[in-house]
Design a protein around this motif. Structure first.
Motif, mmCIF file in Angstrom:
data_model
loop_
_atom_site.group_PDB
_atom_site.id
_atom_site.type_symbol
_atom_site.label_atom_id
_atom_site.label_comp_id
_atom_site.label_asym_id
_atom_site.label_seq_id
_atom_site.Cartn_x
_atom_site.Cartn_y
_atom_site.Cartn_z
ATOM 1 N N ARG B 151 0.854 -1.181 0.000
ATOM 2 C CA ARG B 151 0.000 0.000 0.000
ATOM 3 C C ARG B 151 0.889 1.229 0.000
ATOM 4 N N LYS B 152 0.382 2.292 -0.587
ATOM 5 C CA LYS B 152 1.192 3.514 -0.593
ATOM 6 C C LYS B 152 0.313 4.747 -0.443
ATOM 7 N N PRO B 153 0.865 5.783 0.209
ATOM 8 C CA PRO B 153 0.102 7.020 0.358
ATOM 9 C C PRO B 153 0.250 7.880 -0.897
ATOM 10 N N VAL B 154 -0.865 8.306 -1.457
ATOM 11 C CA VAL B 154 -0.832 9.126 -2.680
ATOM 12 C C VAL B 154 -1.793 10.308 -2.501
ATOM 13 N N ARG B 155 -1.401 11.465 -3.012
ATOM 14 C CA ARG B 155 -2.276 12.645 -2.899
ATOM 15 C C ARG B 155 -3.511 12.461 -3.783
ATOM 16 N N PRO B 156 -4.674 12.922 -3.314
ATOM 17 C CA PRO B 156 -5.908 12.736 -4.101
ATOM 18 C C PRO B 156 -5.796 13.272 -5.520
ATOM 19 N N LYS B 157 -5.192 14.453 -5.670
ATOM 20 C CA LYS B 157 -5.108 15.018 -7.030
ATOM 21 C C LYS B 157 -4.221 14.141 -7.924
ATOM 22 N N ALA B 158 -3.154 13.603 -7.371
ATOM 23 C CA ALA B 158 -2.264 12.743 -8.165
ATOM 24 C C ALA B 158 -3.023 11.513 -8.657
ATOM 25 N N LEU B 159 -3.904 10.981 -7.816
ATOM 26 C CA LEU B 159 -4.700 9.813 -8.221
ATOM 27 C C LEU B 159 -5.608 10.163 -9.406
ATOM 28 N N LEU B 160 -6.260 11.336 -9.306
ATOM 29 C CA LEU B 160 -7.150 11.724 -10.411
ATOM 30 C C LEU B 160 -6.369 12.195 -11.639
ATOM 31 N N ASP B 161 -5.169 12.725 -11.428
ATOM 32 C CA ASP B 161 -4.315 13.094 -12.571
ATOM 33 C C ASP B 161 -4.003 11.839 -13.388
ATOM 34 N N ASN B 162 -3.623 10.774 -12.692
ATOM 35 C CA ASN B 162 -3.368 9.493 -13.382
ATOM 36 C C ASN B 162 -4.608 9.017 -14.120
ATOM 37 N N CYS B 163 -5.734 9.107 -13.424
ATOM 38 C CA CYS B 163 -7.021 8.679 -13.989
ATOM 39 C C CYS B 163 -7.294 9.388 -15.312
ATOM 40 N N VAL B 164 -7.084 10.712 -15.342
ATOM 41 C CA VAL B 164 -7.351 11.505 -16.551
ATOM 42 C C VAL B 164 -6.366 11.166 -17.669
ATOM 43 N N LYS B 165 -5.081 11.086 -17.307
ATOM 44 C CA LYS B 165 -4.059 10.818 -18.344
ATOM 45 C C LYS B 165 -4.297 9.462 -19.022
ATOM 46 N N VAL B 166 -4.592 8.455 -18.210
ATOM 47 C CA VAL B 166 -4.821 7.123 -18.779
ATOM 48 C C VAL B 166 -6.129 7.108 -19.579
ATOM 49 N N MET B 167 -7.129 7.831 -19.080
ATOM 50 C CA MET B 167 -8.403 7.920 -19.797
ATOM 51 C C MET B 167 -8.185 8.480 -21.204
ATOM 52 N N ARG B 168 -7.412 9.572 -21.294
ATOM 53 C CA ARG B 168 -7.144 10.168 -22.613
ATOM 54 C C ARG B 168 -6.389 9.198 -23.512
ATOM 55 N N MET B 169 -5.446 8.499 -22.890
ATOM 56 C CA MET B 169 -4.629 7.531 -23.645
ATOM 57 C C MET B 169 -5.496 6.419 -24.251
ATOM 58 N N LEU B 170 -6.509 6.002 -23.502
ATOM 59 C CA LEU B 170 -7.304 4.840 -23.914
ATOM 60 C C LEU B 170 -8.553 5.183 -24.732
ATOM 61 N N TYR B 171 -9.076 6.394 -24.554
ATOM 62 C CA TYR B 171 -10.361 6.715 -25.190
ATOM 63 C C TYR B 171 -10.254 7.709 -26.349
ATOM 64 N N SER B 172 -9.137 8.420 -26.455
ATOM 65 C CA SER B 172 -9.026 9.456 -27.492
ATOM 66 C C SER B 172 -9.295 8.886 -28.882
ATOM 67 N N THR B 173 -8.648 7.777 -29.203
ATOM 68 C CA THR B 173 -8.826 7.209 -30.553
ATOM 69 C C THR B 173 -10.220 6.597 -30.745
ATOM 70 N N PRO B 174 -10.643 5.631 -29.891
ATOM 71 C CA PRO B 174 -11.968 5.035 -30.172
ATOM 72 C C PRO B 174 -13.110 6.040 -30.050
ATOM 73 N N CYS B 175 -12.955 7.051 -29.209
ATOM 74 C CA CYS B 175 -14.052 8.021 -29.056
ATOM 75 C C CYS B 175 -13.864 9.243 -29.964
ATOM 76 N N LYS B 176 -12.793 9.194 -30.771
ATOM 77 C CA LYS B 176 -12.506 10.271 -31.745
ATOM 78 C C LYS B 176 -12.470 11.654 -31.085
ATOM 79 N N TRP B 177 -11.741 11.733 -29.930
ATOM 80 C CA TRP B 177 -11.585 13.046 -29.281
ATOM 81 C C TRP B 177 -10.501 13.804 -30.009
ATOM 82 N N ASP B 178 -10.644 15.124 -30.062
ATOM 83 C CA ASP B 178 -9.560 15.947 -30.609
ATOM 84 C C ASP B 178 -8.391 15.848 -29.651
ATOM 85 N N SER B 179 -7.197 15.763 -30.188
ATOM 86 C CA SER B 179 -6.024 15.672 -29.312
ATOM 87 C C SER B 179 -5.789 16.985 -28.590
ATOM 88 N N ALA B 180 -6.376 18.097 -29.111
ATOM 89 C CA ALA B 180 -6.249 19.399 -28.427
ATOM 90 C C ALA B 180 -7.016 19.277 -27.153
#
Lengths: 180, 180
Positions: B151-180
């Motif tokens: 187990r490790k202590p992580v700041r709440p914002k860092a957890l959601l930062d990871n969540c967003v970055k990975v989300m963009r990585m995985l959904y940008s292409t299939p959901c046809k999001w603009d890379s901007a």
């Protein structure tokens, strides 16, 4: 003339002290209002994560039982108020210091800091050299980060709960607050 | 008739999957909006004490580098999205669970929970039995509080930062999001 002069000086001194105490009561009255239960609950409990604690020195946990014990040791009331002021100031500073300026409790703690700073000006006027040695030692330890005394984690609201209870204990009589 | 029938089934299956993916994209699009930088900064950093951390399992820290490594191991994209969904849901629940309901970030985390719950319904439709064994194992460990992983202590914002970055990585292409 000497007895009359002495009496006059005494009366003037008492009037001076009363004027100071009046200002003290005025500031502590505003503090009491700021520290009412609803505010403490909102800013010091609801706006913090569950079970969050601030690490304070052992001497910064000033409970009514500690004050009763000090009273039993014949520590004077001005000394006790002086101790309460220093503990409260340190505790509020420590709570403020764990918060970002944008946190919804930051302005609240800053208002408390400002009021305590105003109270500090009143204390400087007549109490500096007149403290019981026990209290002077405690205050020295509170301000000495290197004193090496035990530290303990305490919830922010618990710290302000102590602050309010001891404030009522020490100011109700001299400031003629209703006990209600 | 068989080749035509097979093609028809394939086309219908693809259309079905696309319809599901469309709903998935719709929910993740709203999530992306909810998770924009300004909101994360306010609710996950400014509204928490400085340096506050939430204790999470090692597997709940899902960075883009982890996803790249899993891609190199030929883990399928649906499996990666399934993993991201489980990590994100657990992380948001853990953040919400450290907050009193009256905390100014509670409603925000509850909204994220609701959106992720809606996404979970979509995942149940077609992904349950079709996960790579590596991902299935990771998801099992995430949900097993007794798994005994680090187990490790992580700041709440860092957890959601990871969540967003990975989300963009995985959904940008299939959901046809603009890379901007």
């Amino acid at each position: 003339m000497r007895p009359l002069c002495t009496s006059l000086i005494y009366v003037l001194a008492v009037l001076g002290l009363e004027a100071v105490m009046q200002k003290e009561c005025e500031i502590v009255g505003i503090l009491q209002d700021k520290l009412k239960y609803k505010e403490r609950l909102q800013y010091m409990k609801y706006y913090f994560p569950l079970n969050y604690t601030v690490t304070v020195q052992y001497e910064e946990v000033l409970r009514t039982s500690n004050v009763s014990r000090l009273r039993d040791e014949a520590i004077t009331e001005p000394s006790l108020r002086y101790l309460w002021f220093h503990v409260s100031s340190q505790v509020v500073l420590k709570i403020r210091d764990v918060l970002p300026e944008q946190h919804p409790s930051w302005s609240y703690t800053q208002e408390l800091c400002d009021l305590l700073e105003g109270l500090g000006v009143e204390y400087e006027k007549y109490k500096q050299g007149d403290m019981d040695i026990v209290v002077a030692d405690l205050v020295k330890r509170i301000h000495d980060a290197e004193a090496g005394s035990n530290r303990k984690p305490v919830r922010p609201k618990a710290l302000l709960d102590n602050c309010v209870k001891v404030m009522r204990m020490l100011y109700s009589t001299p400031c003629k607050w209703d006990s209600a």
